[in-house]
Scaffold this motif. Structure first.
Motif, PDB file in Angstrom:
ATOM      1  N   LEU A   1       2.938   0.094  -8.578  1.00  0.00           N
ATOM      2  CA  LEU A   1       1.918  -1.100  -8.488  1.00  0.00           C
ATOM      3  C   LEU A   1       1.655  -1.465  -9.909  1.00  0.00           C
ATOM      4  CD1 LEU A   1      -0.714  -0.005  -5.861  1.00  0.00           C
ATOM      5  CD2 LEU A   1       0.846  -1.818  -5.707  1.00  0.00           C
ATOM      6  N   ALA A   2       1.433  -0.584 -11.231  1.00  0.00           N
ATOM      7  CA  ALA A   2       1.159  -0.830 -12.269  1.00  0.00           C
ATOM      8  C   ALA A   2       2.237  -1.620 -12.977  1.00  0.00           C
ATOM      9  CB  ALA A   2       1.144   0.720 -13.033  1.00  0.00           C
TER      10      ALA A   2
ATOM     11  N   SER B   1       3.681   3.415  -4.867  1.00  0.00           N
ATOM     12  CA  SER B   1       2.900   4.464  -5.758  1.00  0.00           C
ATOM     13  C   SER B   1       2.094   3.473  -6.976  1.00  0.00           C
ATOM     14  CB  SER B   1       3.976   5.499  -6.601  1.00  0.00           C
ATOM     15  OG  SER B   1       4.867   4.573  -7.445  1.00  0.00           O
ATOM     16  N   ASP B   2       1.180   4.346  -7.518  1.00  0.00           N
ATOM     17  CA  ASP B   2       0.358   3.735  -8.261  1.00  0.00           C
ATOM     18  C   ASP B   2       1.193   3.072  -9.471  1.00  0.00           C
ATOM     19  OD1 ASP B   2      -1.990   3.899  -6.873  1.00  0.00           O
ATOM     20  OD2 ASP B   2      -2.488   5.892  -7.822  1.00  0.00           O
TER      21      ASP B   2
ATOM     22  N   GLN C   1       0.824  -1.202  -0.018  1.00  0.00           N
ATOM     23  CA  GLN C   1       0.010   0.015   0.156  1.00  0.00           C
ATOM     24  C   GLN C   1       1.010   1.384  -0.248  1.00  0.00           C
ATOM     25  OE1 GLN C   1      -2.599  -0.506   3.300  1.00  0.00           O
ATOM     26  NE2 GLN C   1      -4.052  -1.530   2.234  1.00  0.00           N
TER      27      GLN C   1
ATOM     28  N   THR D   1      -3.436  -3.117  -9.249  1.00  0.00           N
ATOM     29  CA  THR D   1      -3.921  -1.674  -8.789  1.00  0.00           C
ATOM     30  C   THR D   1      -4.191  -1.691  -7.410  1.00  0.00           C
ATOM     31  OG1 THR D   1      -6.300  -2.770  -9.205  1.00  0.00           O
ATOM     32  CG2 THR D   1      -5.310  -1.514 -10.892  1.00  0.00           C
ATOM     33  N   ARG D   2      -4.653  -0.610  -6.868  1.00  0.00           N
ATOM     34  CA  ARG D   2      -4.811  -0.727  -5.366  1.00  0.00           C
ATOM     35  C   ARG D   2      -5.856  -1.533  -4.807  1.00  0.00           C
ATOM     36  NH1 ARG D   2      -1.481   2.154  -2.870  1.00  0.00           N
ATOM     37  NH2 ARG D   2      -0.294   3.810  -3.945  1.00  0.00           N
ATOM     38  N   ASP D   3      -6.963  -1.719  -5.559  1.00  0.00           N
ATOM     39  CA  ASP D   3      -7.825  -2.583  -4.795  1.00  0.00           C
ATOM     40  C   ASP D   3      -7.766  -4.163  -5.192  1.00  0.00           C
ATOM     41  OD1 ASP D   3      -8.194  -2.570  -7.730  1.00  0.00           O
ATOM     42  OD2 ASP D   3     -10.521  -2.482  -7.867  1.00  0.00           O
TER      43      ASP D   3
END
Length: 69
Positions: A48-49, A44-45, A41, A54-56
């Motif tokens: 994660l990409a 950064s986005d 968490q 994705t965050r979810d």
């Protein structure tokens, strides 16, 4: 006719201790995974990409071998 023995059957005891051991093992494993969730968490986005997430999808990814969500 009566039957008497001075030995005690301890066959139930290993099963009980294995159950307790398994319980605590699962708790420790869950705590370790929650650390992984927190660490992911903090990414950064964009990071994660790069991982294809994705965050979810973080929790789903961390627990993917235990739960089908």
């Amino acid at each position: 006719m009566a039957f008497y023995t001075d030995t005690i059957d301890f066959t139930a005891r290993p099963a009980f201790s294995n159950a307790i051991r398994g319980f605590f093992t699962r708790i420790i494993a869950a705590q370790n995974r929650s650390i992984d969730v927190e660490r992911m968490q903090d990414l950064s986005d964009a990071e994660l990409a790069q991982m294809g997430l994705t965050r979810d999808g973080i929790v789903r990814h961390v627990y993917r071998d235990i739960y089908y969500v």
